[in-house]
Design an enzyme around this catalytic site. Structure first.
Site, PDB file in Angstrom:
ATOM      1  N   ASP A 117     -26.458 -91.635 110.954  1.00 26.73           N
ATOM      2  CA  ASP A 117     -25.794 -91.295 109.700  1.00 26.73           C
ATOM      3  C   ASP A 117     -24.541 -92.144 109.465  1.00 26.73           C
ATOM      4  O   ASP A 117     -24.377 -92.720 108.383  1.00 26.73           O
ATOM      5  CB  ASP A 117     -25.431 -89.800 109.663  1.00 26.73           C
ATOM      6  CG  ASP A 117     -26.671 -88.922 109.809  1.00 26.73           C
ATOM      7  OD1 ASP A 117     -27.783 -89.432 109.565  1.00 26.73           O
ATOM      8  OD2 ASP A 117     -26.530 -87.746 110.185  1.00 26.73           O
TER       9      ASP A 117
ATOM     10  N   GLU B 261     -47.396 -78.157 101.438  1.00 23.47           N
ATOM     11  CA  GLU B 261     -46.383 -79.046 102.003  1.00 23.47           C
ATOM     12  C   GLU B 261     -46.690 -79.462 103.441  1.00 23.47           C
ATOM     13  O   GLU B 261     -46.099 -80.410 103.944  1.00 23.47           O
ATOM     14  CB  GLU B 261     -44.993 -78.391 101.918  1.00 23.47           C
ATOM     15  CG  GLU B 261     -44.770 -77.158 102.781  1.00 23.47           C
ATOM     16  CD  GLU B 261     -45.291 -75.852 102.191  1.00 23.47           C
ATOM     17  OE1 GLU B 261     -46.155 -75.904 101.297  1.00 23.47           O
ATOM     18  OE2 GLU B 261     -44.864 -74.770 102.645  1.00 23.47           O
TER      19      GLU B 261
ATOM     20  N   LYS C  85     -32.736 -86.582 106.373  1.00 30.35           N
ATOM     21  CA  LYS C  85     -32.646 -87.575 107.450  1.00 30.35           C
ATOM     22  C   LYS C  85     -33.667 -88.710 107.263  1.00 30.35           C
ATOM     23  O   LYS C  85     -33.348 -89.882 107.484  1.00 30.35           O
ATOM     24  CB  LYS C  85     -32.903 -86.871 108.789  1.00 30.35           C
ATOM     25  CG  LYS C  85     -32.535 -87.682 109.987  1.00 30.35           C
ATOM     26  CD  LYS C  85     -31.080 -87.476 110.304  1.00 30.35           C
ATOM     27  CE  LYS C  85     -30.626 -88.195 111.535  1.00 30.35           C
ATOM     28  NZ  LYS C  85     -29.226 -87.864 111.827  1.00 30.35           N
TER      29      LYS C  85
ATOM     30  N   GLY D 183     -41.667 -67.291 101.897  1.00 33.30           N
ATOM     31  CA  GLY D 183     -40.556 -66.549 102.465  1.00 33.30           C
ATOM     32  C   GLY D 183     -41.064 -65.422 103.339  1.00 33.30           C
ATOM     33  O   GLY D 183     -42.232 -65.055 103.271  1.00 33.30           O
TER      34      GLY D 183
ATOM     35  N   CYS E 211     -47.177 -69.372  98.387  1.00 30.42           N
ATOM     36  CA  CYS E 211     -47.158 -68.252  99.335  1.00 30.42           C
ATOM     37  C   CYS E 211     -46.328 -67.090  98.772  1.00 30.42           C
ATOM     38  O   CYS E 211     -46.705 -66.517  97.757  1.00 30.42           O
ATOM     39  CB  CYS E 211     -46.677 -68.731 100.700  1.00 30.42           C
ATOM     40  SG  CYS E 211     -47.021 -67.554 102.023  1.00 30.42           S
ATOM     41  N   TYR E 212     -45.184 -66.755  99.383  1.00 30.33           N
ATOM     42  CA  TYR E 212     -44.378 -65.665  98.804  1.00 30.33           C
ATOM     43  C   TYR E 212     -44.045 -65.961  97.351  1.00 30.33           C
ATOM     44  O   TYR E 212     -44.002 -65.064  96.515  1.00 30.33           O
ATOM     45  CB  TYR E 212     -43.084 -65.458  99.605  1.00 30.33           C
ATOM     46  CG  TYR E 212     -42.248 -64.318  99.063  1.00 30.33           C
ATOM     47  CD1 TYR E 212     -42.442 -63.031  99.513  1.00 30.33           C
ATOM     48  CD2 TYR E 212     -41.302 -64.541  98.054  1.00 30.33           C
ATOM     49  CE1 TYR E 212     -41.717 -61.970  98.983  1.00 30.33           C
ATOM     50  CE2 TYR E 212     -40.567 -63.488  97.520  1.00 30.33           C
ATOM     51  CZ  TYR E 212     -40.781 -62.202  97.994  1.00 30.33           C
ATOM     52  OH  TYR E 212     -40.066 -61.157  97.468  1.00 30.33           O
TER      53      TYR E 212
ATOM     54  N   HIS F 179     -50.272 -73.473 101.994  1.00 26.14           N
ATOM     55  CA  HIS F 179     -49.077 -74.335 102.036  1.00 26.14           C
ATOM     56  C   HIS F 179     -49.418 -75.800 101.788  1.00 26.14           C
ATOM     57  O   HIS F 179     -49.852 -76.493 102.712  1.00 26.14           O
ATOM     58  CB  HIS F 179     -48.383 -74.166 103.392  1.00 26.14           C
ATOM     59  CG  HIS F 179     -47.730 -72.832 103.522  1.00 26.14           C
ATOM     60  ND1 HIS F 179     -46.446 -72.588 103.094  1.00 26.14           N
ATOM     61  CD2 HIS F 179     -48.213 -71.646 103.963  1.00 26.14           C
ATOM     62  CE1 HIS F 179     -46.148 -71.323 103.282  1.00 26.14           C
ATOM     63  NE2 HIS F 179     -47.206 -70.718 103.808  1.00 26.14           N
TER      64      HIS F 179
END
Ligand code: XMP
Length: 525
Positions: free
Chosen positions: A235, A179, A381, A58, A85-86, A177
């Site tokens: 979608d 991710e 998505k 964050g 992280c944060y 990170h």
């Protein structure tokens, strides 16, 4: 049937740009997760019963007085916690460690040395001669002292505490990170956390999601009929395929052909959905109404409003006809996806970052009295695309570039005319066809042609011609908020230009847009 939500991870969002990426990585590993704002009602955590909790990164600093904090209920849940992280910094600050601001932000590649036995990293290394990981950092503050009960298991040249672990509580913090793909062992680390440490079974697969949604839709709508506005986009096409599988003929789709779609798109939608898949689709050929309504209007926002309003009008007319005749339609299906839901949810206290509400969430026109069914509400998505393919939709349709709701209406600068729309759709089709042939389509995020209502001089055969100009736009982007223009090869652009000018009478000049976003937007209007 398998309960695919039984093993799940909760992600508490502290406002990081990367939070949705964490969730997508967890899902890719086969585990359901939800993102809640850090100040989401903490009383709901126990009922949600996650098998593990991740605190995201964050933009805030734990060194400030009213910095966001993780709720006590997260610690009381007695499940593993991973702070990123944060998220790691707040773990340290809340549990009796310390954080400090660095002189300069650290952004980019770094090497983490694993200096003690580590539940997170044992067996994971990027180097044969040392227990070292190549990671991606993006932070200002860092942890200067691990809290009591934690062991520092990773350090870097710049920071003393890059990884900290409390093996007994199963609480962990990483400054980097995992991710992002730049962290080579990122996925392996998340897998270690969610499957080995939290013990989650990997049930979140395309086939299971489809089965689960079909069962839920059947339960939700019973014997009722459902209406869906089909746009040709990913979608709504996936919703159609899913609902068709769940309730067959009790689904009716309305497809409004505005005349502002891509080249032959109307026919393609009908061929795929109606002819190939057997979905009941009512096609409304409304091009005349659109071109008439848009006559004389040059302002982009006014054009958007006209196009939007007309769509609602036509869709309402069709639904009312259906409701009047059969009386059985009780539900409206929508292609709302999970990022729309997260954005609209915001946070309960209003302290988390305020985010725009999305037009897809938030209810129906009152008079329609239809209830909402939204089978993609839980999905990102990329998951929508995967289940689309698994449901038998053509890959080409499912992995198409995004197309704006107002369609060619905002790609024809100024007043929209039928003649312009036709020229533009053809030029666009040539550009896209060549991108596919050159294997460049999937390497660009969005590519299209724009019609410029200016005439320029050209020579066609022996005669001078005074004809229209088309601009080509191709961008690379991750989030569509910022974008680079795509560096398409000159030979390629030359070929596209030649084809457009030779094959389409009425266009004598093609230009390529080399503007980045910001300041230029992706669309021209
Ligand atoms: P811009 O032009 O704002 O576009 O850089 C960012 C992304 O949004 C799409 N876009 C729209 N989509 N209705 C839509 O449904 C619109 O009015 C609209 N305007 C832009 C654009 O295609 C790009 O993907």
């Amino acid at each position: 049937m398998t309960n695919i939500h039984s093993d799940k991870i909760l992600i508490l969002d502290f406002g990081a740009q990367y939070t949705q990426l964490i969730a997508r990585r967890v899902r890719e590993l086969g585990v359901y997760c939800e993102i809640w704002a850090w100040d989401h009602d903490p009383a709901e955590i126990a009922a949600f019963a996650p098998k593990g909790i991740i605190f995201s990164g964050g933009p805030e600093s734990t060194t400030l007085v009213d910095a966001p904090k993780a709720p006590q209920q997260a610690f009381d849940a007695d499940v593993p916690i991973l702070g990123i992280c944060y998220g790691m910094q707040t773990l340290a600050a809340q549990l009796g460690g310390a954080t400090e601001a660095a002189e300069a932000r650290e952004f980019g590649h770094a090497s983490v040395d694993i200096v003690a036995p580590s539940q997170l990293f044992d067996g994971l290394s990027d180097h044969a001669d040392a227990h070292r990981l190549d990671v991606w950092m993006s932070h200002g503050d860092h942890v200067s002292k691990a809290p009591p009960g934690f062991v520092v298991t990773g350090t870097t040249e710049r920071i003393p505490v890059a990884v900290m672990e409390n093996a007994e509580k199963r609480w962990y913090g990483v400054q980097f990170h995992p991710e992002v793909t730049h962290t080579k062992q990122g996925s392996a680390l998340l897998k270690r956390f969610i499957t080995d440490i939290c013990g989650c079974a990997t049930l979140w697969t395309a086939a299971n999601i489809i089965d689960d949604q079909i069962a839920r839709v059947r339960e939700q709508v019973g014997e009722d009929h459902v209406l869906l506005g089909l746009s040709g986009g990913v979608d709504s096409s996936v919703v159609a395929a899913l609902l068709h599988k769940a309730i067959g003929d009790r689904l009716t789709c309305v497809f409004v052909d505005t005349g502002l779609l891509r080249w032959q798109e109307g026919d393609q939608v009908m061929a795929t959905m109606a002819e190939h898949m057997g979905v009941k689709v009512i096609r409304v050929n409304a091009a005349d109404r659109y071109f008439t309504a848009l006559e004389g209007e040059a302002d982009p926002e006014a054009k958007r409003k006209i196009i939007g309003r007309l769509f609602v009008e036509i869709f309402d007319e069709e639904s009312e006809k259906l409701i009047a005749h059969g009386g059985k339609v009780k539900w409206l299906a929508q292609g709302t996806i999970y990022p729309d839901v997260i954005e609209s949810a915001g946070s309960k206290t209003g302290k988390a970052h305020v985010i725009k509400s999305h037009h897809n969430v938030g209810g129906l026109p009152e008079h329609m009295k239809l209830k909402l069914v939204e089978p993609l509400r839980e999905l990102f998505k990329d998951e929508v695309r995967r289940i689309g393919v698994a449901l038998g939709l053509p890959r080409e349709m499912v992995y198409r570039h995004p197309f704006p709701g107002p369609g060619l209406g905002v790609r024809i600068l100024g007043e929209v005319k039928r003649e312009y729309a036709e020229l533009l759709a053809r030029a666009d089709a040539i550009f896209i066809e060549e991108l596919r042939k050159a294997d460049l389509y999937d390497k660009t995020s969005q590519a299209f042609a724009v019609f410029l209502p200016v005439k320029s001089v050209g020579v066609v055969g022996d005669a001078r011609a005074y004809e229209w100009v088309v601009a080509l736009r191709a961008v690379e982007t991750i989030d569509f908020m910022t974008a680079h223009w795509a560096h398409l090869p000159y030979e390629f652009l030359g070929k596209v230009s030649n084809r457009i000018i030779n094959e389409i009478r009425g266009i004598s000049r093609v230009v390529y847009d080399i503007s980045g976003k910001p300041p230029a937007t992706i669309e021209w209007e």
